[in-house]
Structure formats: structure tokens, C-alpha cells
Design an enzyme around this catalytic site. Structure first.
Site, PDB file in Angstrom:
ATOM      1  CE1 TYR A  94      -3.635   2.519   0.319  1.00  0.00           C
ATOM      2  CE2 TYR A  94      -2.521   3.295   2.301  1.00  0.00           C
ATOM      3  CZ  TYR A  94      -3.493   3.457   1.322  1.00  0.00           C
ATOM      4  OH  TYR A  94      -4.299   4.565   1.345  1.00  0.00           O
ATOM      5  CG  HIS A 136      -4.517   8.957 -10.810  1.00  0.00           C
ATOM      6  ND1 HIS A 136      -5.361   7.872 -10.714  1.00  0.00           N
ATOM      7  CD2 HIS A 136      -4.475   9.255 -12.131  1.00  0.00           C
ATOM      8  CE1 HIS A 136      -5.802   7.540 -11.919  1.00  0.00           C
ATOM      9  NE2 HIS A 136      -5.287   8.373 -12.790  1.00  0.00           N
ATOM     10  NE  ARG A 159     -13.268   4.072 -19.647  1.00  0.00           N
ATOM     11  CZ  ARG A 159     -12.901   5.050 -18.832  1.00  0.00           C
ATOM     12  NH1 ARG A 159     -12.688   6.264 -19.311  1.00  0.00           N
ATOM     13  NH2 ARG A 159     -12.729   4.832 -17.540  1.00  0.00           N
TER      14      ARG A 159
HETATM   15  C1  MV4 Z   1      -3.636   1.769  -4.590  1.00  0.00           C
HETATM   16  C2  MV4 Z   1      -3.396   2.751  -3.595  1.00  0.00           C
HETATM   17  C3  MV4 Z   1      -2.262   2.615  -2.831  1.00  0.00           C
HETATM   18  N1  MV4 Z   1      -1.434   1.556  -2.993  1.00  0.00           N
HETATM   19  N2  MV4 Z   1      -2.777   0.737  -4.719  1.00  0.00           N
HETATM   20  C4  MV4 Z   1      -7.912   3.435  -5.985  1.00  0.00           C
HETATM   21  C5  MV4 Z   1      -8.744   3.025  -7.167  1.00  0.00           C
HETATM   22  C6  MV4 Z   1      -7.921   2.131  -8.007  1.00  0.00           C
HETATM   23  N3  MV4 Z   1      -7.846   2.673  -9.334  1.00  0.00           N
HETATM   24  C7  MV4 Z   1      -6.597   2.023  -7.351  1.00  0.00           C
HETATM   25  N4  MV4 Z   1      -6.651   2.812  -6.148  1.00  0.00           N
HETATM   26  C8  MV4 Z   1      -5.597   2.853  -5.298  1.00  0.00           C
HETATM   27  N5  MV4 Z   1      -4.700   1.830  -5.405  1.00  0.00           N
HETATM   28  C9  MV4 Z   1      -1.717   0.646  -3.931  1.00  0.00           C
HETATM   29  N6  MV4 Z   1      -0.886  -0.402  -4.079  1.00  0.00           N
HETATM   30  C10 MV4 Z   1      -4.290   3.820  -3.496  1.00  0.00           C
HETATM   31  C11 MV4 Z   1      -5.416   3.871  -4.329  1.00  0.00           C
HETATM   32  C12 MV4 Z   1      -6.253   5.038  -4.176  1.00  0.00           C
HETATM   33  C13 MV4 Z   1      -6.336   6.017  -5.171  1.00  0.00           C
HETATM   34  C14 MV4 Z   1      -5.674   5.889  -6.379  1.00  0.00           C
HETATM   35  C15 MV4 Z   1      -5.777   6.850  -7.356  1.00  0.00           C
HETATM   36  C16 MV4 Z   1      -6.541   7.985  -7.129  1.00  0.00           C
HETATM   37  C17 MV4 Z   1      -7.210   8.143  -5.946  1.00  0.00           C
HETATM   38  C18 MV4 Z   1      -7.131   7.170  -4.957  1.00  0.00           C
HETATM   39  C19 MV4 Z   1      -7.800   7.343  -3.746  1.00  0.00           C
HETATM   40  C20 MV4 Z   1      -7.705   6.370  -2.793  1.00  0.00           C
HETATM   41  C21 MV4 Z   1      -6.948   5.217  -2.997  1.00  0.00           C
END
Ligand code: MV4
Length: 388
Positions: free
Chosen positions: A142, A148, A231
């Protein structure tokens, strides 16, 4: 609308191809398969590529094999709690358990310590089963404070592909993007060139056709693949703005068997672009607010694009999501884009329903937004402190 009625509409009208937009059936492999079976062109990738990327474990395995950097974690699925506990110890806590059929944040659970694993493992599986009919899960380290960052790619379906840099979409609420920008405030030309080439090489190798987005978490100057969207995305206009190209035109060219209209070397970034999503929602809880628009006025001028179907008297139906417009600005640099956004938001009038416009006025006054110093959790924290 069902697959059958769309295929019937194509046959009655003589339509040669279907453009999926970015909603509903745009990533539905069974729909694309049905079109393929009826010899109707789908303007996008093959059903097989959509299927591969729709299953997150298969997507990650595929990307890893293609040389794309991934978040450390389980190799493939994790069938039992004992496996989950072993992987957790190997990877190191905190870890995140994700449903392979997940997306949009559903079927994801964080285990902060080994003591959390049993509960998190079972609840991620149960959510995957309930929401997608698939209880297979995988585990990743995590990442606590990433951004992002997503890379736009485009393939011609014949082994040629380019990348169009990144978008930073870190400002999200409950996995809904609120503001997106390109280029990313903390992506250097060197980082862009390195990850961009990895991505374009990867999609070239699978003969990918059309627009795609490869999503990464970005922390401590490292990229970690999480998912691929097969997409065009809501936020594609910021990429169009900084490259001066029409991505939908390229989709149509590729679907018609033509080459892309540019080479990688011809893709040069010009300035900075920001998009804000105008939603019919009532703050502070973002409750959908359908209804009739009594007055609509779009902003204009150099570097301002308003994508919306609104007009005076328009009725927003309650059946869809609450996105009613997108305001996209372009400037020579980030400060100019921010100033232009403030000016354009001031001109924009959407009366009759509550919208997210006041949110953007407030966000633009924030130091973190002005400097671009935010991560995926910043907005939720800010909302708690300022709107709750
Ligand atoms: C994660 C993460 C932290 N560590 N994976 C959220 C939706 C999905 N697309 C993947 N997500 C995440 N994956 C790891 N290994 C945190 C998130 C995440 C997040 C990711 C992108 C944009 C906003 C987010 C909000 C909360 C958690």
C-alpha cells in the site's frame, strides 16, 4: 440500450462503425465481441484486449511481462488467507487487497498490520463477489501518499504506437476525478520520456488499436502501474490542448485502417492545460442535483474550451451520472492556465441547479492547488476541513 438494439440500429441505418464514447459500453468486451461477430467496426481496441485489461490480475501480469513497472505484491491471485498472510509478511505492511474484477475503488481493503489481514482479505473477497460476481483478489504494497499519474497512449493496431505524456488526476473525491491537468506538475521531461517510452513500447508489442490510458501511482519519483483503461477518458481534452491534436480524429483514422497522423518526434508539448468537471451536485455532500437549467452562459476567449450540451431550459435527467460540463483551459504555463481558469469560472453561469462551480473558486484560492503540491488524499482532507 441493449447490445441487440444497437446492432439493429447499425443494420437499419447502415452505420459502419460504433464510437463508444467514455461511458456505459466503452469497456464492455462482450459488447465489442457482439459487434465483431456482426462485422460492425468498434472504434477502439479488440474485445480480447478489453478483456485482458478488465481483469486486473491479467492486466498486471501482461504489463509486467511487457516491462512496465508495477507495485510490488502477489504474483497473480491469492486464493487463501494463509497465502495472504505469507504475502503480507513478504511484501511488508501496510498492504492493499484488491478484487481482480474491481475498479473505481470498489473491492479494495487496506491491511495496516498483520492483525488486519483476516478481516481485510475476507471483506475484499466478499465485495468482489457481491459487486462483480468474482471473488478473486490480489495483494500489493500500500503506497501511502502517491499521486495519480496516467499516460495517454495510442496504437494503430499494426504494431506502431506513441505516447502523449501524462495527466495528473490526483484531485479526486471517492474515486471520482474533480480536476485534471497536463503536464503533471512534478513530472520532468526525463521522467516523461522514460515512462512514456515504456508505455508506447508495451502497447506497440500487443498491436493495440486506438486510445488507451495506463494508470500509475507516482511516489518518490517512481511509477507503479495499477490499471489500464482501454478507452478515451473524460479528461482527454487536457492532452489535446497541450499537443494541439484531436484524439477522436485519430480514433476514427485508426478504425478506418489509416496510420496515426503524427510520429512520436512530432508530438511536442505546448504550455499547460487544466480541466474541471462541472457536476450537478449540491455541496457539501455532493448529492446529485438533477433539474432544469434556467440560465446557461459559457465562458469564451483564447485558451478556453467548454464541452457541454447545456442550454437555457435544458432538463438534466436523473438517470445518469452528474457530469454536465467540462471547462478546459490552456495557457503558456501553469500560472497562466490557473489565472485563465479563475477568469473563465467567473464568466460561467449555470443557474437552476447546484453545481461544483463554487468548489473550484475555493480550490483555486488554495496554496496547494496554486503550487501543484497535492497527492491522492489531499482533496478528501481539504473537504473535511473546509466543507464538513
Ligand atoms: C492503490 C493505492 C495505494 N497503494 N494501490 C484506488 C482506485 C484504483 N484505481 C486504485 N486505487 C488505489 N490503489 C496501492 N498499491 C491507493 C489507491 C487510491 C487512489 C488511487 C488513485 C486515485 C485516488 C485514490 C484514492 C484512494 C486510494
Amino acid at each position: 440500450m441493449s447490445f441487440a438494439s444497437i446492432i439493429a440500429a447499425c443494420e437499419i441505418t447502415g452505420a459502419q462503425a460504433v464510437h463508444p464514447g467514455y461511458g456505459f459500453l466503452s469497456e464492455n468486451a462482450a459488447f465489442v465481441q457482439a459487434l465483431e461477430d456482426h462485422d460492425i467496426k468498434f472504434i477502439g481496441p479488440t474485445a480480447a484486449d478489453i478483456r485482458t485489461m478488465g481483469d486486473k490480475i491479467t492486466a498486471k501480469d501482461t504489463m509486467k511481462a511487457l516491462g512496465v513497472p508495477c507495485v510490488p505484491g502477489s504474483p497473480g491471485g491469492v486464493p487463501t488467507l494463509a497465502d495472504a498472510q505469507r504475502i503480507g509478511a513478504e511484501v511488508g505492511y501496510p498492504v492493499i487487497i484488491k478484487a481482480t474484477a474491481g475498479g473505481g475503488g470498489r473491492g479494495m481493503k487496506v491491511a495496516q498490520t498483520a492483525a488486519d489481514m483476516e478481516q481485510a482479505f475476507h471483506s475484499a473477497r466478499a465485495e468482489g463477489k457481491a459487486a462483480f460476481g468474482n471473488d478473486e483478489v490480489y495483494i500489493e504494497k500500500y503506497l501511502t501518499t502517491p499521486r495519480h499519474i496516467e499516460i495517454q497512449v495510442f496504437g494503430d493496431g499494426k504494431g506502431n504506437a506513441v505516447h502523449l505524456g501524462e495527466r495528473d488526476c490526483s484531485l479526486q473525491r471517492r474515486h471520482q476525478k474533480v480536476l485534471e491537468e497536463a503536464p503533471g506538475p512534478c513530472i520532468t521531461p526525463e521522467l516523461r520520456e522514460r515512462i512514456g517510452k515504456v508505455c508506447s513500447d508495451a502497447v506497440a508489442k500487443i498491436n493495440y488499436a486506438g486510445a488507451g490510458t495506463i494508470e500509475f501511482l507516482f511516489e518518490n519519483d517512481e511509477f507503479y502501474f495499477i490499471e489500464m483503461n482501454t478507452r478515451l477518458q473524460v479528461e482527454h481534452p487536457v492532452t489535446e490542448a497541450i499537443f494541439g491534436i484531436d484524439l477522436v480524429r485519430e480514433q476514427l483514422r485508426v478504425a478506418a485502417g489509416m496510420p496515426l497522423s503524427f510520429t512520436q518526434d512530432e508530438l511536442v508539448i505546448n504550455g499547460h492545460s487544466i480541466e474541471v468537471r462541472i457536476n450537478a451536485e449540491k455541496l457539501p455532500d455532493f448529492r446529485p442535483c438533477p433539474g432544469q437549467i434556467t440560465q446557461f452562459h459559457a465562458p469564451g476567449g483564447l485558451g478556453v474550451r467548454m464541452d457541454s450540451a447545456l442550454y437555457d431550459g435544458y432538463r438534466i435527467p436523473p438517470y445518469y451520472d452528474s457530469l454536465i460540463g467540462k471547462l478546459i483551459v490552456h495557457g503558456r504555463d501553469r500560472p497562466e492556465a490557473l489565472a485563465r481558469l479563475a477568469r473563465a469560472l467567473g464568466e460561467l453561469i449555470v443557474d437552476g441547479v447546484d453545481t461544483t462551480i463554487p468548489l473550484f473558486h475555493a480550490l483555486l484560492a488554495e496554496e496547494a492547488v496554486q503550487t501543484g503540491d497535492y497527492n491522492i488524499h489531499w482533496l478528501e482532507h481539504w473537504l473535511e476541513e473546509n466543507l464538513a
